[in-house]
Write an enzyme that holds these catalytic residues in place. Structure first.
Site, PDB file in Angstrom:
ATOM      1  CB  CYS A 169      17.743  25.077 -45.822  1.00 42.04           C
ATOM      2  SG  CYS A 169      19.247  24.195 -46.258  1.00 42.04           S
ATOM      3  CB  CYS A 219      17.016  20.889 -48.355  1.00 45.32           C
ATOM      4  SG  CYS A 219      16.447  21.564 -46.785  1.00 45.32           S
ATOM      5  CG  HIS A 261      15.913  43.268 -54.180  1.00 44.81           C
ATOM      6  ND1 HIS A 261      16.588  44.461 -54.128  1.00 44.81           N
ATOM      7  CD2 HIS A 261      15.926  42.905 -55.492  1.00 44.81           C
ATOM      8  CE1 HIS A 261      16.978  44.812 -55.353  1.00 44.81           C
ATOM      9  NE2 HIS A 261      16.574  43.885 -56.192  1.00 44.81           N
ATOM     10  CB  ALA A 274      17.756  51.625 -49.456  1.00 42.41           C
ATOM     11  CB  SER A 310      21.256  54.760 -55.978  1.00 37.96           C
ATOM     12  OG  SER A 310      21.300  53.347 -56.073  1.00 37.96           O
ATOM     13  CD  GLN A 356      15.561  48.931 -55.945  1.00 37.74           C
ATOM     14  OE1 GLN A 356      16.689  48.587 -56.234  1.00 37.74           O
ATOM     15  NE2 GLN A 356      15.184  50.180 -56.020  1.00 37.74           N
TER      16      GLN A 356
HETATM   17  P1  NAD Z   1      20.665  52.770 -52.527  1.00 38.91           P
HETATM   18  O1  NAD Z   1      21.222  52.753 -51.150  1.00 38.91           O
HETATM   19  O2  NAD Z   1      21.559  52.396 -53.652  1.00 38.91           O
HETATM   20  O3  NAD Z   1      20.092  54.245 -52.855  1.00 38.91           O
HETATM   21  C1  NAD Z   1      19.202  54.901 -51.991  1.00 38.91           C
HETATM   22  C2  NAD Z   1      18.849  56.245 -52.604  1.00 38.91           C
HETATM   23  O4  NAD Z   1      17.872  56.870 -51.789  1.00 38.91           O
HETATM   24  C3  NAD Z   1      20.039  57.196 -52.697  1.00 38.91           C
HETATM   25  O5  NAD Z   1      20.021  57.863 -53.928  1.00 38.91           O
HETATM   26  C4  NAD Z   1      19.803  58.161 -51.525  1.00 38.91           C
HETATM   27  O6  NAD Z   1      20.345  59.437 -51.754  1.00 38.91           O
HETATM   28  C5  NAD Z   1      18.290  58.192 -51.481  1.00 38.91           C
HETATM   29  N1  NAD Z   1      17.722  58.531 -50.168  1.00 38.91           N
HETATM   30  C6  NAD Z   1      18.233  58.263 -48.933  1.00 38.91           C
HETATM   31  N2  NAD Z   1      17.397  58.700 -47.972  1.00 38.91           N
HETATM   32  C7  NAD Z   1      16.346  59.285 -48.621  1.00 38.91           C
HETATM   33  C8  NAD Z   1      15.152  59.914 -48.166  1.00 38.91           C
HETATM   34  N3  NAD Z   1      14.881  60.065 -46.859  1.00 38.91           N
HETATM   35  N4  NAD Z   1      14.278  60.366 -49.088  1.00 38.91           N
HETATM   36  C9  NAD Z   1      14.539  60.262 -50.439  1.00 38.91           C
HETATM   37  N5  NAD Z   1      15.657  59.668 -50.905  1.00 38.91           N
HETATM   38  C10 NAD Z   1      16.545  59.174 -50.015  1.00 38.91           C
HETATM   39  O7  NAD Z   1      19.343  51.888 -52.486  1.00 38.91           O
HETATM   40  P2  NAD Z   1      18.570  51.079 -53.626  1.00 38.91           P
HETATM   41  O8  NAD Z   1      18.602  51.853 -54.903  1.00 38.91           O
HETATM   42  O9  NAD Z   1      17.284  50.681 -53.026  1.00 38.91           O
HETATM   43  O10 NAD Z   1      19.451  49.773 -53.846  1.00 38.91           O
HETATM   44  C11 NAD Z   1      20.153  49.179 -52.768  1.00 38.91           C
HETATM   45  C12 NAD Z   1      19.968  47.689 -52.567  1.00 38.91           C
HETATM   46  O11 NAD Z   1      20.095  47.457 -51.168  1.00 38.91           O
HETATM   47  C13 NAD Z   1      18.647  47.122 -52.927  1.00 38.91           C
HETATM   48  O12 NAD Z   1      18.935  45.875 -53.463  1.00 38.91           O
HETATM   49  C14 NAD Z   1      17.888  46.917 -51.601  1.00 38.91           C
HETATM   50  O13 NAD Z   1      17.228  45.673 -51.585  1.00 38.91           O
HETATM   51  C15 NAD Z   1      18.970  46.853 -50.565  1.00 38.91           C
HETATM   52  N6  NAD Z   1      18.685  47.591 -49.299  1.00 38.91           N
HETATM   53  C16 NAD Z   1      17.454  47.560 -48.712  1.00 38.91           C
HETATM   54  C17 NAD Z   1      17.236  48.251 -47.532  1.00 38.91           C
HETATM   55  C18 NAD Z   1      15.866  48.212 -46.886  1.00 38.91           C
HETATM   56  O14 NAD Z   1      15.181  47.203 -46.962  1.00 38.91           O
HETATM   57  N7  NAD Z   1      15.458  49.298 -46.250  1.00 38.91           N
HETATM   58  C19 NAD Z   1      18.257  48.994 -46.948  1.00 38.91           C
HETATM   59  C20 NAD Z   1      19.519  48.995 -47.571  1.00 38.91           C
HETATM   60  C21 NAD Z   1      19.713  48.300 -48.753  1.00 38.91           C
END
Ligand code: NAD
Length: 257
Positions: free
Chosen positions: A142, A145, A134, A39, A203, A116
Site C-alpha cells: 500500500c 500505510c 528499481h 531493459a 540506454s 534496473q
Molecule cells: P531503455 O528502454 O531506456 O533502454 C534499453 C536499451 O537496451 C536501448 O538502448 C536498446 O537499444 C537496448 N536493447 C534493446 N534490446 C537489446 C538487446 N536484445 N540486447 C542489447 N541491447 C538491447 O531501458 P533502461 O535504460 O533500462 O531504462 C528504462 C527504465 O524502464 C528503467 O527504469 C527500467 O526499470 C524500466 N524498464 C524495465 C523493464 C524490465 O524490467 N524488463 C522493461 C522496460 C522498462
C-alpha cells in the site's frame, strides 16, 4: 544485399568478434566483475524496453505512466498499466543470457548484478546476488500505510485491507521516487571496488543509475544493440544483442578453461 553491404557487414562482424574476445580476456583477468543490466537484457524474453515506444500499450510514453505523478493524478491508468505489465510477465521466462550470468556467478566469474529491471528474471535464472535498483513488479504494497498486499488484491483493484485506501501498487521505483537505499548503496560499493563493470542493454538515460558506470573502479565494458553512451568512457564496446554476445563470450571462456 549488395556486395559492398556484404563486405561492410563482414567487417563489422570481425570487429565485434575481436571485441568479444577482448572482453572475455578482461573477465578472465578480473578478480571482481559486476554486471549492470537494463531493459535491453530482457527484450529477448519478450519484455519490451521503454526506448522503442512505437509498439507500446495505447501509444503512451511508458515513462510518463510509470510515475508517482500518474499514481496520484490518475490511479486507474496507473493500475491498468501495471496490471498489463504484470500479466505480460507471466508469459515470459529468462533466456540463455540470464542463465549464463547465473552460471558465471556459480563459477566465480562474476560477483553480483545490479539491475534496473523489475522483472526478476535474473533471480529466476538462478542469480543469487542481485541488487534490484528499481524494485520488482512481482510484489505489492500500500502506498499509504506501506503494508504488504497480495497480487490478487492488486489485480482485483481492492482497497488496502489495513487502511482502506485505494493505494495498492507494485514495489517498483517510479519515476519521481528515490531508489531503495540498500540496493543503491550495495551497488555503488560493489562497482567502486570492482576490477570490471559490464553494462548490458541500457540506454543510460535514466538517472541516477546512468551515473553508475562513471563510478567504476576498474575496466568497463558496454554491450548494447545500438550506438549509445558516447559521452561515457568504456574500455570495450560491443554492438550486439545481449543473448548472442553473452553466448559467444561463454563459448570463448569455456575454451579458455
Ligand atoms: P531503455 O528502454 O531506456 O533502454 C534499453 C536499451 O537496451 C536501448 O538502448 C536498446 O537499444 C537496448 N536493447 C534493446 N534490446 C537489446 C538487446 N536484445 N540486447 C542489447 N541491447 C538491447 O531501458 P533502461 O535504460 O533500462 O531504462 C528504462 C527504465 O524502464 C528503467 O527504469 C527500467 O526499470 C524500466 N524498464 C524495465 C523493464 C524490465 O524490467 N524488463 C522493461 C522496460 C522498462
Amino acid at each position: 544485399m549488395k556486395e559492398n553491404e556484404n563486405l561492410e557487414a563482414a567487417r563489422e562482424n570481425t570487429g565485434v568478434d575481436d571485441q568479444i574476445k577482448e572482453l572475455a580476456a578482461l573477465i578472465k583477468d578480473s578478480n571482481k566483475t559486476i554486471v549492470l543490466t537494463g531493459a535491453g537484457m530482457d527484450t529477448e524474453s519478450n519484455i519490451p524496453d521503454f526506448r522503442s515506444k512505437d509498439g507500446w500499450w495505447r501509444k503512451m510514453d511508458p515513462r510518463a505512466v510509470a510515475s508517482i505523478d500518474t499514481f496520484y493524478q490518475n490511479y486507474d491508468l496507473f493500475w491498468e498499466f501495471y496490471k498489463m505489465r504484470y500479466n505480460l510477465l507471466q508469459e515470459c521466462a529468462p533466456h540463455r543470457g540470464h542463465y549464463i550470468l547465473a552460471e558465471w556467478e556459480e563459477k566465480g566469474l562474476i560477483h553480483g548484478i545490479a539491475t534496473q529491471n523489475i522483472s526478476r528474471l535474473h533471480a529466476l535464472a538462478g542469480s543469487k546476488k542481485v541488487y534490484e535498483l528499481h524494485g520488482n513488479i512481482r510484489t505489492f504494497r500500500c502506498n499509504h500505510c506501506h503494508r504488504d498486499a497480495s497480487v490478487e488484491e492488486y489485480l482485483e483493484k481492492k482497497n488496502c485491507q489495513y487502511c482502506g485506501k485505494k493505494a495498492l501498487r507494485p514495489k517498483v521505483t517510479l519515476f519521481g521516487e528515490s531508489l531503495p537505499a540498500d540496493a543503491w548503496d550495495n551497488s555503488i560499493r560493489e562497482v567502486q571496488s570492482s576490477d570490471l563493470l559490464m553494462v548490458i542493454g541500457t540506454s543510460l538515460e535514466v538517472y541516477p543509475v546512468n551515473a553508475i558506470p562513471k563510478m567504476a573502479g576498474g575496466k568497463t565494458a558496454f554491450i548494447n544493440n545500438e550506438d549509445r553512451g558516447r559521452d561515457y568512457h568504456f574500455d570495450v564496446r560491443i554492438k550486439g544483442k545481449a543473448k548472442e554476445v553473452l553466448s559467444k563470450l561463454d563459448g570463448i571462456l569455456n575454451e579458455m578453461e
